[in-house]
Design an enzyme around this catalytic site. Sequence first.
Site, short mmCIF file in Angstrom:
data_model
loop_
_atom_site.label_atom_id
_atom_site.label_comp_id
_atom_site.label_asym_id
_atom_site.label_seq_id
_atom_site.Cartn_x
_atom_site.Cartn_y
_atom_site.Cartn_z
N ASP A 116 -13.62 -51.48 -20.58
CA ASP A 116 -13.33 -50.22 -19.89
C ASP A 116 -14.60 -49.39 -19.72
O ASP A 116 -14.88 -48.88 -18.64
CB ASP A 116 -12.24 -49.41 -20.61
N ASP A 119 -20.66 -47.20 -23.58
CA ASP A 119 -21.19 -45.89 -23.94
C ASP A 119 -22.55 -46.10 -24.63
O ASP A 119 -23.56 -46.23 -23.96
CB ASP A 119 -20.15 -45.19 -24.83
N PHE A 168 -17.12 -36.95 -21.70
CA PHE A 168 -15.94 -37.63 -22.22
C PHE A 168 -14.86 -37.69 -21.15
O PHE A 168 -14.47 -36.69 -20.57
CB PHE A 168 -15.40 -36.91 -23.48
P1 IMP Z 1 -19.81 -47.93 -27.40
O1 IMP Z 1 -19.62 -48.99 -28.46
O2 IMP Z 1 -20.58 -46.75 -27.89
O3 IMP Z 1 -20.38 -48.48 -26.11
O4 IMP Z 1 -18.42 -47.31 -27.10
C1 IMP Z 1 -17.43 -48.03 -26.55
C2 IMP Z 1 -16.07 -47.51 -26.93
O5 IMP Z 1 -16.04 -46.10 -27.20
C3 IMP Z 1 -15.18 -47.73 -25.74
O6 IMP Z 1 -14.61 -49.02 -25.78
C4 IMP Z 1 -14.20 -46.61 -25.86
O7 IMP Z 1 -13.13 -47.02 -26.69
C5 IMP Z 1 -14.96 -45.49 -26.55
N1 IMP Z 1 -15.47 -44.49 -25.55
C6 IMP Z 1 -16.75 -44.26 -25.20
N2 IMP Z 1 -16.86 -43.27 -24.31
C7 IMP Z 1 -15.59 -42.87 -24.06
C8 IMP Z 1 -15.04 -41.86 -23.18
O8 IMP Z 1 -15.71 -41.13 -22.45
N3 IMP Z 1 -13.68 -41.75 -23.21
C9 IMP Z 1 -12.87 -42.53 -23.99
N4 IMP Z 1 -13.35 -43.48 -24.81
C10 IMP Z 1 -14.70 -43.65 -24.85
MG MG Z 2 -12.65 -49.99 -25.34
#
Ligand code: IMP
Ligand code: MG
Length: 191
Positions: A116, A119, A168
């Site tokens: 999805d 981040d 967010f």
């Molecule tokens: P990462 O491991 O930091 O890349 O984060 C990934 C996970 O953080 C995603 O799979 C989401 O579950 C959550 N996440 C990151 N940014 C958002 C956002 O803006 N809204 C909702 N969930 C987020």
């Molecule tokens: Mg996710």
Amino acid sequence: MRNFAQILFSLKMKEVTYEGMTFEPYITAETIKNRIAEIGRDIVRDCGNTKPLFICVLNGAFPFASDLFREVEDIDAEITFVRLKSYDGMGSTGKVKEMMGLKENIEGRNVIVVEDIVDTGRTIAGLLETLRERNPAALKVATLLYKPDALEFDIKPDYVGFEIPKKFIIGFGLDLNGLARNLKDIYVLKE
Ligand code: IMP
Ligand code: MG
């Protein structure tokens, strides 16, 4: 023809509130749909007759994976689902995530991980490492959303729906404590 005030009013009406936080419309369902169709065409073009295996990362990626998978109807493709179990690690790396649910043998296969959102990139970096150990022929990432300014890991998604700033967002699979995944549009936290 609606005037400006009426348009503003109707946009305001579409604001949603979760846990006392207000979110405003950000990317419409129609824009999302059109973009996913484009990504589908790119994947069809790139994958040819390699019979790719889509790996949808639950829970957030399920609406994206569902739409994307049906945009590649012109090629043979398979889909499967994994879930990531988080542990609060004691080390500086923070959360460690273990992949669960992959029954398929991916050795020698063309694999496309469907996420999805990327981040910091921690989740996808960890997942790619786990999958790489199983020797796929190719390993690509399709993510609906990507926050390049938040990236802390050495990864680059191959297919990106939308590059967005470090804000967010919720909707279309993205949640706030489990809620808002069922919104058709994507909304951003109002500042
Ligand atoms: P990462 O491991 O930091 O890349 O984060 C990934 C996970 O953080 C995603 O799979 C989401 O579950 C959550 N996440 C990151 N940014 C958002 C956002 O803006 N809204 C909702 N969930 C987020
Ligand atoms: Mg996710």
